[in-house]
Design an enzyme around this catalytic site. Structure first.
Site, PDB file in Angstrom:
ATOM      1  N   HIS A 196       2.392   4.241   3.414  1.00 32.47           N
ATOM      2  CA  HIS A 196       3.616   4.106   4.022  1.00 32.47           C
ATOM      3  C   HIS A 196       3.787   3.615   5.383  1.00 32.47           C
ATOM      4  O   HIS A 196       4.191   2.594   5.977  1.00 32.47           O
ATOM      5  CB  HIS A 196       4.474   4.957   3.670  1.00 32.47           C
ATOM      6  CG  HIS A 196       4.771   5.604   2.410  1.00 32.47           C
ATOM      7  ND1 HIS A 196       5.384   5.043   1.349  1.00 32.47           N
ATOM      8  CD2 HIS A 196       4.319   6.762   1.774  1.00 32.47           C
ATOM      9  CE1 HIS A 196       5.607   5.717   0.233  1.00 32.47           C
ATOM     10  NE2 HIS A 196       4.811   6.856   0.493  1.00 32.47           N
TER      11      HIS A 196
HETATM   12  C1  BDR Z   1       7.706   8.549   4.401  1.00 33.54           C
HETATM   13  O1  BDR Z   1       7.756   9.882   4.155  1.00 33.54           O
HETATM   14  C2  BDR Z   1       6.710  10.564   4.263  1.00 33.54           C
HETATM   15  O2  BDR Z   1       6.453  11.183   3.061  1.00 33.54           O
HETATM   16  C3  BDR Z   1       5.681   9.441   4.502  1.00 33.54           C
HETATM   17  O3  BDR Z   1       4.814  10.018   5.642  1.00 33.54           O
HETATM   18  C4  BDR Z   1       6.562   8.315   5.012  1.00 33.54           C
HETATM   19  O4  BDR Z   1       6.632   8.295   6.270  1.00 33.54           O
HETATM   20  C5  BDR Z   1       7.936   7.865   2.792  1.00 33.54           C
HETATM   21  O5  BDR Z   1       9.134   7.870   2.228  1.00 33.54           O
END
Ligand code: BDR
Ligand code: CA
Length: 311
Positions: free
Chosen positions: A239
């Site tokens: 992400h």
């Molecule tokens: C986001 O939430 C976290 O778990 C990850 O680091 C990312 O920034 C994804 O929904």
């Protein structure tokens, strides 16, 4: 041309750690500071993970600052199922011995750096947006001092905490509302796009063979994610690194200017990102929004970005 000055604001976090490494070894960018926020795990852990990571990789001169311990509009929740109890899965870094936290709190460090950089500072925001919102509330002139915010958060479709809310936004919807409405140029890389690209075992093997501290750590983090995936959890989704890709390798994404905002109060829609892809609101676009990713290009770019740690 000089390097582009960046601050990384994050809730490290397995994929945050990989995004940080991609930025640290990027020739085009100069990481001015790392600031932490409550999010994937509690603030003590996200801060400690950043400090330990920077000492482990030998970045002794880049300031690491602690940030908000609580959201502005609290949604108390952590993502232990995805990132483990301390944020880095099953990986434990050696505890930092020499590196100390910067004395400033994140919101002040961000503002002071923005003033120093005279309008050139860019922010990579990959956790809840609490620190940036606080900085904006304390220093409204920050709006004119930040060149661009690249953030991972929200989703044009769906969510991962509720049916309509993504984690980073859901944790602190008010902060995200303040930031998206700030007038700062920004790019949103949301969940509907980050979930369309997953790293594979071949990338991990390539990074392990590269043999640097960063590449082996990245391989360890990926291997943790593969085990998590095989047990039914989240895949090796990058992400946060994808928000950094938007800044330095936008060729792997399809982007569109849209009007965005965040819903703060709906019983079912709190934390929902409103993304007006079709211009129905008749409001001027205030963000560039990622709509698609080329998985192969992105994974290749990220693997190479980490391999730059070999010099
Ligand atoms: C986001 O939430 C976290 O778990 C990850 O680091 C990312 O920034 C994804 O929904
Ligand atoms: Ca994150």
């Amino acid at each position: 041309m000089g390097r582009r000055p960046f601050i990384i604001d994050c809730d490290t976090g397995t994929d945050d750690a990989i995004a940080i490494m991609a930025a640290l070894y990027c020739d085009e960018v100069e990481v001015k500071a790392i600031t932490s926020v409550n999010g994937n795990v509690a603030h003590q852990y996200t801060s400690k993970n950043n400090l330990d990571l920077m000492e482990y990789l030998g970045f002794m001169d880049i300031p690491v600052a602690k940030g908000a311990v609580h959201p502005i509009m609290a949604n108390g929740y952590h993502a232990h199922g995805t990132h483990g109890s301390t944020g880095l899965g099953t990986i434990s870094l050696p505890e930092a011995k020499d590196k100390k936290f910067d004395k400033r709190i994140a919101s002040e460090l961000i503002y002071e750096t923005a003033v120093e950089e005279q309008g050139e500072l860019e922010l990579l925001v990959v956790g809840p947006m609490t620190n940036i919102a606080i900085s904006l509330l304390q220093h409204p002139e920050l709006t004119g001092l930040i060149k661009h915010i690249w953030f991972m958060g929200g989703s044009a479709i769906g969510g991962n905490v509720t049916p309509t809310a993504e984690f980073n936004i859901w944790i602190d919807p008010m902060a995200a509302h303040i930031v998206t409405q700030s007038g700062i140029p920004q790019t949103m890389v949301g969940l509907d796009v980050t979930t369309a690209a997953a790293m594979k075992e071949c990338h991990s093997a390539e990074l392990r063979t590269c043999g640097t501290k960063a590449s082996v750590l990245c391989a360890d983090l990926l291997d943790y994610m593969f085990i998590r995936r095989d047990k039914g959890g989240e895949d090796a989704l990058m992400h946060d690194a994808m928000a950094f890709a938007a800044a330095v390798y936008p060729e792997c994404l399809e982007l569109k200017d849209c009007y965005i905002d965040v819903e703060c109060f709906g019983e079912y829609t709190k934390g929902h990102t409103y993304v007006d892809k079709k211009g129905k609101s008749k409001k001027e676009p205030n963000a560039s929004v990622a709509l698609k990713v080329d998985e192969e290009k992105f994974c290749r770019w990220l693997t190479d970005a980490i391999k730059k740690s070999a010099g």
